[in-house]
Write a protein that holds these residues in place. Structure first.
Motif, mmCIF file in Angstrom:
data_model
loop_
_atom_site.group_PDB
_atom_site.id
_atom_site.type_symbol
_atom_site.label_atom_id
_atom_site.label_comp_id
_atom_site.label_asym_id
_atom_site.label_seq_id
_atom_site.Cartn_x
_atom_site.Cartn_y
_atom_site.Cartn_z
ATOM 1 N N LEU A 33 0.822 -1.209 0.000
ATOM 2 C CA LEU A 33 0.000 0.000 0.000
ATOM 3 C C LEU A 33 0.854 1.257 0.000
ATOM 4 N N LYS B 7 -3.543 -2.188 -4.613
ATOM 5 C CA LYS B 7 -3.648 -0.739 -4.402
ATOM 6 C C LYS B 7 -4.943 -0.189 -4.996
ATOM 7 N N TYR C 215 -7.637 -0.931 -2.485
ATOM 8 C CA TYR C 215 -7.472 -0.088 -1.296
ATOM 9 C C TYR C 215 -7.940 1.339 -1.591
#
Length: 252
Positions: free
Chosen positions: A149, A206, A209
């Protein structure tokens, strides 16, 4: 003289029970304190948490796992890593008495004069279950992980001699605890995603997220991302099985 002063400064910065009260991630800890933390405190606290909470979580965790079809040999690893995510999520939601507070209360007589150990235990509640890329392996126990992340590298040491050896380039999921000197160790062995699925998983982590953090906390977003990448892992595994079943012996 300069060398002597340097050595003295390093010694002064070593965290030991007799010198400091507040645990720091960046400073080394004394050998004696590390032995206490890893051989006694960690084992007792982790075992107590599993004993008290695992059965309560197992049904819910089992339903999530069944929906995502991991291979049978990886089911236990997924279940136990999910358990620690669930415990830390409950802490983030405001448990009446956290697992660390419970352990400290039960062992208050031994811990009341050991503030550094109490401070280290409190760091457990700040831990977050994450996805990592295995950037470099020095050997089976020492490696550099990259937070998928943030892109930040993390120096990791694996103390569990039965842990699955990490493979450079793979994606793993787990929860890290600090042990001083900017070193971390997994609370249990990582969940290792299939190596063949590493590239599509890395590409999507990512993205998911970014999507879920707009409306969820980091802990909540994690479970949504995990669901997505487990589906990716399952799809790729299924495709490979189908391909293998159509190949002739000579092609294999």
């Amino acid at each position: 003289m300069k060398k002597k002063n340097t050595i003295e400064n390093v010694v002064n910065f070593v965290q030991s029970e007799s010198k400091v009260k507040e645990f720091r991630h960046d400073l080394p800890i004394s050998h004696e304190l590390k032995e206490v933390l890893l051989t006694k405190v960690f084992g007792e606290c982790a075992k107590g948490i599993v004993s008290e909470y695992f059965d309560q979580c197992q049904e819910t965790l089992g339903e999530f796992i069944d929906d995502h079809h991991p291979s049978e040999e990886k089911r236990s690893s997924l279940e136990h890593n999910l358990f620690w995510w669930r415990i830390l999520y409950e802490v983030s939601q405001g448990m009446e008495m956290t697992f660390v507070e419970s352990y400290i209360a039960k062992n208050y007589t031994d811990l009341k004069d050991k503030p550094l150990i109490i401070s280290w235990l409190m760091e457990w509640e700040k831990a977050v279950t994450k996805f990592y890329y295995v950037g470099h392996t020095f050997n089976d126990q020492v490696l550099i992980l990259v937070d998928t992340l943030t892109g930040e590298p993390v120096d990791v040491i694996i103390y569990d001699r039965f842990a699955t050896p990490p493979k450079q380039g793979e994606i793993v999921m787990g929860t890290l605890l600090p042990i001083g000197d900017s070193l971390y160790f997994p609370i249990i062995d990582f969940y290792h995603f299939d190596y063949e699925a590493r590239e599509p998983i890395a590409k999507h982590i990512k993205h998911y997220y970014d999507k879920h953090l707009k409306v969820s906390t980091l802990q909540e977003a994690f479970i949504h991302v995990l669901s997505a990448v487990l589906q990716i892992e399952h799809i790729i595994a299924t495709e490979q099985e189908a391909l293998a079943s159509t190949q002739t012996p000579s092609e294999l």
